[in-house]
Design an enzyme around this catalytic site. Structure first.
Site, PDB file in Angstrom:
ATOM      1  N   GLY A  12       0.831  -1.201   0.000  1.00 57.52           N
ATOM      2  CA  GLY A  12       0.000   0.000   0.000  1.00 57.52           C
ATOM      3  C   GLY A  12       0.865   1.250   0.000  1.00 57.52           C
ATOM      4  O   GLY A  12       0.642   2.178   0.787  1.00 57.52           O
ATOM      5  N   SER A 132      -4.915   1.337  13.542  1.00 53.95           N
ATOM      6  CA  SER A 132      -5.703   2.573  13.696  1.00 53.95           C
ATOM      7  C   SER A 132      -6.122   2.661  15.153  1.00 53.95           C
ATOM      8  O   SER A 132      -6.353   1.630  15.805  1.00 53.95           O
ATOM      9  CB  SER A 132      -6.958   2.514  12.822  1.00 53.95           C
ATOM     10  OG  SER A 132      -7.909   3.459  13.296  1.00 53.95           O
ATOM     11  N   TYR A 145     -14.242  -1.888  10.027  1.00 51.91           N
ATOM     12  CA  TYR A 145     -12.902  -1.284   9.952  1.00 51.91           C
ATOM     13  C   TYR A 145     -12.193  -1.427  11.300  1.00 51.91           C
ATOM     14  O   TYR A 145     -11.048  -1.881  11.370  1.00 51.91           O
ATOM     15  CB  TYR A 145     -13.033   0.191   9.557  1.00 51.91           C
ATOM     16  CG  TYR A 145     -11.726   0.933   9.499  1.00 51.91           C
ATOM     17  CD1 TYR A 145     -10.879   0.792   8.396  1.00 51.91           C
ATOM     18  CD2 TYR A 145     -11.322   1.779  10.535  1.00 51.91           C
ATOM     19  CE1 TYR A 145      -9.661   1.483   8.341  1.00 51.91           C
ATOM     20  CE2 TYR A 145     -10.115   2.468  10.484  1.00 51.91           C
ATOM     21  CZ  TYR A 145      -9.296   2.315   9.384  1.00 51.91           C
ATOM     22  OH  TYR A 145      -8.100   2.985   9.327  1.00 51.91           O
TER      23      TYR A 145
HETATM   24  P1  NDP Z   1      -5.186   5.857   1.280  1.00 54.77           P
HETATM   25  O1  NDP Z   1      -6.568   5.557   0.867  1.00 54.77           O
HETATM   26  O2  NDP Z   1      -4.581   7.168   0.939  1.00 54.77           O
HETATM   27  O3  NDP Z   1      -4.192   4.709   0.739  1.00 54.77           O
HETATM   28  C1  NDP Z   1      -4.534   3.349   0.861  1.00 54.77           C
HETATM   29  C2  NDP Z   1      -3.415   2.506   0.302  1.00 54.77           C
HETATM   30  O4  NDP Z   1      -3.793   1.118   0.397  1.00 54.77           O
HETATM   31  C3  NDP Z   1      -3.163   2.786  -1.185  1.00 54.77           C
HETATM   32  O5  NDP Z   1      -1.784   2.657  -1.445  1.00 54.77           O
HETATM   33  C4  NDP Z   1      -3.953   1.661  -1.862  1.00 54.77           C
HETATM   34  O6  NDP Z   1      -3.512   1.323  -3.155  1.00 54.77           O
HETATM   35  C5  NDP Z   1      -3.692   0.526  -0.893  1.00 54.77           C
HETATM   36  N1  NDP Z   1      -4.671  -0.548  -1.031  1.00 54.77           N
HETATM   37  C6  NDP Z   1      -6.007  -0.487  -0.844  1.00 54.77           C
HETATM   38  N2  NDP Z   1      -6.574  -1.672  -1.166  1.00 54.77           N
HETATM   39  C7  NDP Z   1      -5.558  -2.488  -1.552  1.00 54.77           C
HETATM   40  C8  NDP Z   1      -5.497  -3.828  -2.015  1.00 54.77           C
HETATM   41  N3  NDP Z   1      -6.593  -4.601  -2.128  1.00 54.77           N
HETATM   42  N4  NDP Z   1      -4.291  -4.348  -2.373  1.00 54.77           N
HETATM   43  C9  NDP Z   1      -3.163  -3.588  -2.264  1.00 54.77           C
HETATM   44  N5  NDP Z   1      -3.156  -2.326  -1.809  1.00 54.77           N
HETATM   45  C10 NDP Z   1      -4.351  -1.777  -1.486  1.00 54.77           C
HETATM   46  O7  NDP Z   1      -5.201   5.625   2.857  1.00 54.77           O
HETATM   47  P2  NDP Z   1      -4.213   6.111   3.997  1.00 54.77           P
HETATM   48  O8  NDP Z   1      -2.878   6.386   3.472  1.00 54.77           O
HETATM   49  O9  NDP Z   1      -4.919   7.124   4.800  1.00 54.77           O
HETATM   50  O10 NDP Z   1      -4.190   4.790   4.906  1.00 54.77           O
HETATM   51  C11 NDP Z   1      -3.091   3.892   4.927  1.00 54.77           C
HETATM   52  C12 NDP Z   1      -3.278   2.976   6.132  1.00 54.77           C
HETATM   53  O11 NDP Z   1      -3.344   3.786   7.320  1.00 54.77           O
HETATM   54  C13 NDP Z   1      -4.576   2.179   6.088  1.00 54.77           C
HETATM   55  O12 NDP Z   1      -4.334   0.885   6.589  1.00 54.77           O
HETATM   56  C14 NDP Z   1      -5.490   2.949   7.012  1.00 54.77           C
HETATM   57  O13 NDP Z   1      -6.458   2.119   7.593  1.00 54.77           O
HETATM   58  C15 NDP Z   1      -4.496   3.451   8.034  1.00 54.77           C
HETATM   59  N6  NDP Z   1      -4.974   4.612   8.792  1.00 54.77           N
HETATM   60  C16 NDP Z   1      -5.264   5.803   8.176  1.00 54.77           C
HETATM   61  C17 NDP Z   1      -5.725   6.877   8.915  1.00 54.77           C
HETATM   62  C18 NDP Z   1      -6.058   8.213   8.317  1.00 54.77           C
HETATM   63  O14 NDP Z   1      -6.582   9.073   9.042  1.00 54.77           O
HETATM   64  N7  NDP Z   1      -5.773   8.462   7.066  1.00 54.77           N
HETATM   65  C19 NDP Z   1      -5.942   6.751  10.375  1.00 54.77           C
HETATM   66  C20 NDP Z   1      -5.600   5.470  10.904  1.00 54.77           C
HETATM   67  C21 NDP Z   1      -5.146   4.454  10.138  1.00 54.77           C
HETATM   68  P3  NDP Z   1      -4.112   2.106  -4.478  1.00 54.77           P
HETATM   69  O15 NDP Z   1      -3.490   3.479  -4.465  1.00 54.77           O
HETATM   70  O16 NDP Z   1      -3.649   1.303  -5.622  1.00 54.77           O
HETATM   71  O17 NDP Z   1      -5.584   2.140  -4.313  1.00 54.77           O
END
Ligand code: NDP
Length: 237
Positions: A12, A132, A145
């Site tokens: 990711g 999270s 989630y």
């Molecule tokens: P984004 O939506 O910006 O990014 C999500 C990432 O996960 C992208 O790189 C996406 O790839 C990848 N992803 C999603 N589905 C898949 C899949 N099936 N296979 C491979 N990769 C996948 O989210 P954030 O950066 O905000 O979040 C990143 C992590 O941090 C997550 O686990 C989220 O739960 C956690 N988090 C975020 C918070 C926030 O406030 N933002 C708070 C707490 C936790 P692609 O670009 O190709 O879609």
């Protein structure tokens, strides 16, 4: 093959927090491979983007083979792939459950199994999962989630106990409200309310999370394992 530096695999790594982590390690001389689902993100000489939907085991197998071919086995795994889902819990259907659990937790299970054998063999390495704060306390209207993140936390603690004797440390970083695409579904009013609840009075950045992840794979944290490190500006104390 890029052999002379440590190698970190980020799942990711295309956007948001994961892209921040890819850049943070790359700027510090690491070889970085990363998985994305839809479109690649950061590029660079020591960065290898690979398309991989982590909910598909055969894609994970193929993508991991490409990682090994390019950079060898990773010394570090950072699991950041995640999706959110909001709604009343009794409106979620089984497909929602599968999608959220398979992305947020199942992919971590699959990838941990990939990296553990070489880490154990080398008696060296580390794993960090992005959890999270809702995994610790639960969130109304984000039950699936929150549960997927609770699963991450329990798995991290279990792996830490199992792998500690082999010299592998396993930790989670548990962010609060971080300014990424994931927050786009929130209105400006909702975001202002969340900032109001955060003692440090701002949203976090991907770099705030990346710095904590980096710390947990560095020698500075050599006696820390099985911990869920909050990076939340004091939202959850
Ligand atoms: P984004 O939506 O910006 O990014 C999500 C990432 O996960 C992208 O790189 C996406 O790839 C990848 N992803 C999603 N589905 C898949 C899949 N099936 N296979 C491979 N990769 C996948 O989210 P954030 O950066 O905000 O979040 C990143 C992590 O941090 C997550 O686990 C989220 O739960 C956690 N988090 C975020 C918070 C926030 O406030 N933002 C708070 C707490 C936790 P692609 O670009 O190709 O879609």
């Amino acid at each position: 093959m890029y052999q002379d530096k440590y190698h970190v695999l980020v799942s990711g790594g295309s956007r948001g927090i994961g892209a921040g982590i890819v850049k943070y390690y790359s700027e510090r001389g690491y070889a970085v491979s990363y998985f994305y689902k839809n479109a690649p993100g950061p590029v660079g000489d020591n960065i290898l983007p690979i398309q991989c939907d982590v909910t598909d085991e055969s894609m994970v197998n193929d993508a991991y083979a490409k990682v090994i071919d390019a950079f060898g086995a990773p010394e570090y795994l950072v699991y950041c792939s995640g999706i959110s889902l909001t709604g009343l819990s009794d409106t979620f259907v089984y497909d929602d459950y599968r999608r959220v659990m398979d992305t947020n937790f199942g992919g971590f299970f699959l990838l941990a199994n990939k990296v553990i054998p070489s880490m154990v063999h080398n008696h060296f390495g580390g794993i960090v999962a992005i959890s999270s704060m809702w995994g610790q306390v639960g969130a109304s209207c984000e039950a699936l989630y929150s549960s997927s993140k609770g699963a991450i936390d329990a798995y991290v603690k279990s792996l830490a106990k199992e792998l500690g004797p082999s010299g592998i440390r396993v930790n989670a970083v548990s962010p609060g409200v971080i300014d990424t695409d994931m927050m786009k579904e929130y209105s400006d009013e909702d975001k202002a309310a969340l900032i109001d609840e955060t003692p440090l009075m701002r949203m976090g950045t991907p770099d705030d999370v990346a710095a904590a992840v980096y710390y947990l794979t560095s020698g500075s944290s050599s006696f820390i394992t099985g911990q869920i490190l909050g990076v939340n500006g004091g939202f959850l104390i």
